[in-house]
Each structure stands twice: as C-alpha cells, then as structure tokens.
Write a protein that holds these residues in place. Structure first.
Motif, mmCIF file in Angstrom:
data_model
loop_
_atom_site.group_PDB
_atom_site.id
_atom_site.type_symbol
_atom_site.label_atom_id
_atom_site.label_comp_id
_atom_site.label_asym_id
_atom_site.label_seq_id
_atom_site.Cartn_x
_atom_site.Cartn_y
_atom_site.Cartn_z
ATOM 1 N N PRO A 103 -18.395 28.319 -19.703
ATOM 2 C CA PRO A 103 -19.598 28.792 -19.018
ATOM 3 C C PRO A 103 -20.037 27.797 -17.935
ATOM 4 C CG PRO A 103 -19.857 28.904 -21.395
ATOM 5 C CD PRO A 103 -18.596 28.136 -21.129
ATOM 6 N N THR A 145 -25.857 31.623 -13.887
ATOM 7 C CA THR A 145 -25.020 31.406 -15.059
ATOM 8 C C THR A 145 -23.870 32.398 -15.028
ATOM 9 O OG1 THR A 145 -26.952 30.703 -16.322
ATOM 10 C CG2 THR A 145 -25.017 31.388 -17.590
ATOM 11 N N ARG A 146 -22.669 31.935 -15.355
ATOM 12 C CA ARG A 146 -21.506 32.818 -15.328
ATOM 13 C C ARG A 146 -20.386 32.295 -16.201
ATOM 14 N NH1 ARG A 146 -22.930 29.768 -11.162
ATOM 15 N NH2 ARG A 146 -21.380 28.489 -10.128
ATOM 16 N N THR A 147 -19.583 33.242 -16.675
ATOM 17 C CA THR A 147 -18.357 32.970 -17.415
ATOM 18 C C THR A 147 -17.316 33.964 -16.929
ATOM 19 O OG1 THR A 147 -19.602 32.271 -19.372
ATOM 20 C CG2 THR A 147 -17.292 32.857 -19.707
ATOM 21 N N PHE A 163 -23.744 37.031 -10.593
ATOM 22 C CA PHE A 163 -24.744 35.976 -10.421
ATOM 23 C C PHE A 163 -25.191 35.824 -8.962
ATOM 24 C CE2 PHE A 163 -20.731 33.942 -9.703
ATOM 25 C CZ PHE A 163 -20.972 32.958 -8.754
ATOM 26 N N VAL A 191 -23.293 26.784 -15.350
ATOM 27 C CA VAL A 191 -24.708 26.956 -15.033
ATOM 28 C C VAL A 191 -25.028 26.001 -13.889
ATOM 29 C CG1 VAL A 191 -27.082 26.783 -15.871
ATOM 30 C CG2 VAL A 191 -25.259 27.480 -17.441
ATOM 31 N N ASP A 192 -25.510 26.555 -12.782
ATOM 32 C CA ASP A 192 -25.976 25.746 -11.663
ATOM 33 C C ASP A 192 -27.068 26.512 -10.938
ATOM 34 O OD1 ASP A 192 -24.633 27.626 -10.086
ATOM 35 O OD2 ASP A 192 -23.027 26.271 -9.502
#
Length: 174
Positions: free
Chosen positions: A16, A23-25, A110, A18-19
């Motif tokens: 995963p 958030t993304r996977t 995202f 996060v920035d």
C-alpha cells in the motif's frame, strides 16, 4: 503465483502507498491457466511455472518525478507509474516478460479521473530507454460486492462513452 490450477483467480498486490496524492494498492488478477514467459537474452522464451510478481510504484511522494526510470514522451503527463517484474527475469539479465493471457490490473482512482475515462498505458523498453504505447485502460467504479453462485463478485459501473485507444492508434498519432 501458483498456476497449478488450484485457484480460479490469484491476486498479486503492491505494498500500500499513502502520500499527498492519496492511498492506493495496485492489484493484478491472474487466472490459474495463465503462463508467464521470459524472453531470455539469447532470444528464447523461458516458461516460468510459479512466477514471483513484484509491483513497485515510482510515483510516490515529492520525489516521484525524479524516480521515473526514463523521460516521458512529449505528449504524456506525469501521473502514475509502476514497474511489474518477475524475480525470475533478473537471473540472466533478462527484463522482457510476457504472459499467455491478458491480465486485469486495478488501482484505486486516487487521482479522481471521471468514471469511463480512457487511461493511456505504456511500458518502458529498458534496452532502448523508450516508452512503448500499450492498449489504453479504463476508469471503472466498484459500486458493490455481491455473492454470485457462492463467489464474491465486484459489481462495476462502466461508462463506455469515451472510446479506448489501441497502442497502434496512439503510435500512428505521433
């Protein structure tokens, strides 16, 4: 991945991320019958029976643009870039991997693109250092999860009003 036929679909996922962009996977969905091939440096295809898939994002955080593996083509904008690799492909310096069947790929929206939008896709030829056009992707929206005949199934919203471009259409437009 284990393509011995024990499971209908196997999912390979990135770690995963996060920035400030969200958030993304990243996820790839493999059928049990799909086969991975490595184009060896001597030009032969090597079948990989149980590939180890890695999905690595370059476009993370403030240093994302500097992490890109090559300059983008003039008509491309910086948004999101990943590398999909097989551990087995690095044994003899080979980097060209292909699969017997197409592989669905999914990442959260995202960046907030409109559902139905066409998403340009490219792959990097590491030998030449240039990006190669691929068939476009499509922004979809999962609007629900249902069990259909005992199988957990995503219900999708697809708006097909925007045409998809094929890699040959994009190459001819240059």
């Amino acid at each position: 991945l284990n393509n011995t036929g024990n499971s209908t679909i196997q999912v390979a996922s990135s770690a995963p991320v996060v920035d400030s962009a969200g958030t993304r996977t990243a996820r790839m969905l493999f059928t049990a019958s799909n086969t991975a091939f490595i184009l060896a440096t001597n030009g032969t295809n090597i079948t990989v029976s149980s590939p180890t898939v890695r999905i690595t994002e370059f476009t993370v955080g403030d240093n994302g643009p500097q992490s890109m593996p090559a300059e983008l083509p003039n008509l491309s904008g910086y948004t999101y870039a990943i590398e999909i690799s097989l551990d087995q492909a690095t044994v003899d310096g080979s980097t060209n991997v292909h699969f017997g069947d197409r592989i669905p790929y999914y990442v959260e929206n995202f960046l907030g693109f409109p559902v139905g939008s066409s998403v340009p896709v490219g792959s990097l030829n590491r030998t030449s250092g240039s990006w190669q056009p691929e068939n476009d992707g499509r922004v979809i929206k999962i609007i629900g999860i249902e069990y259909i005949e005992g199988v957990k199934t995503a219900i999708l919203e697809l708006r097909l009003d925007a045409p998809l471009n094929t890699k040959s259409q994009r190459a001819n437009a240059k």
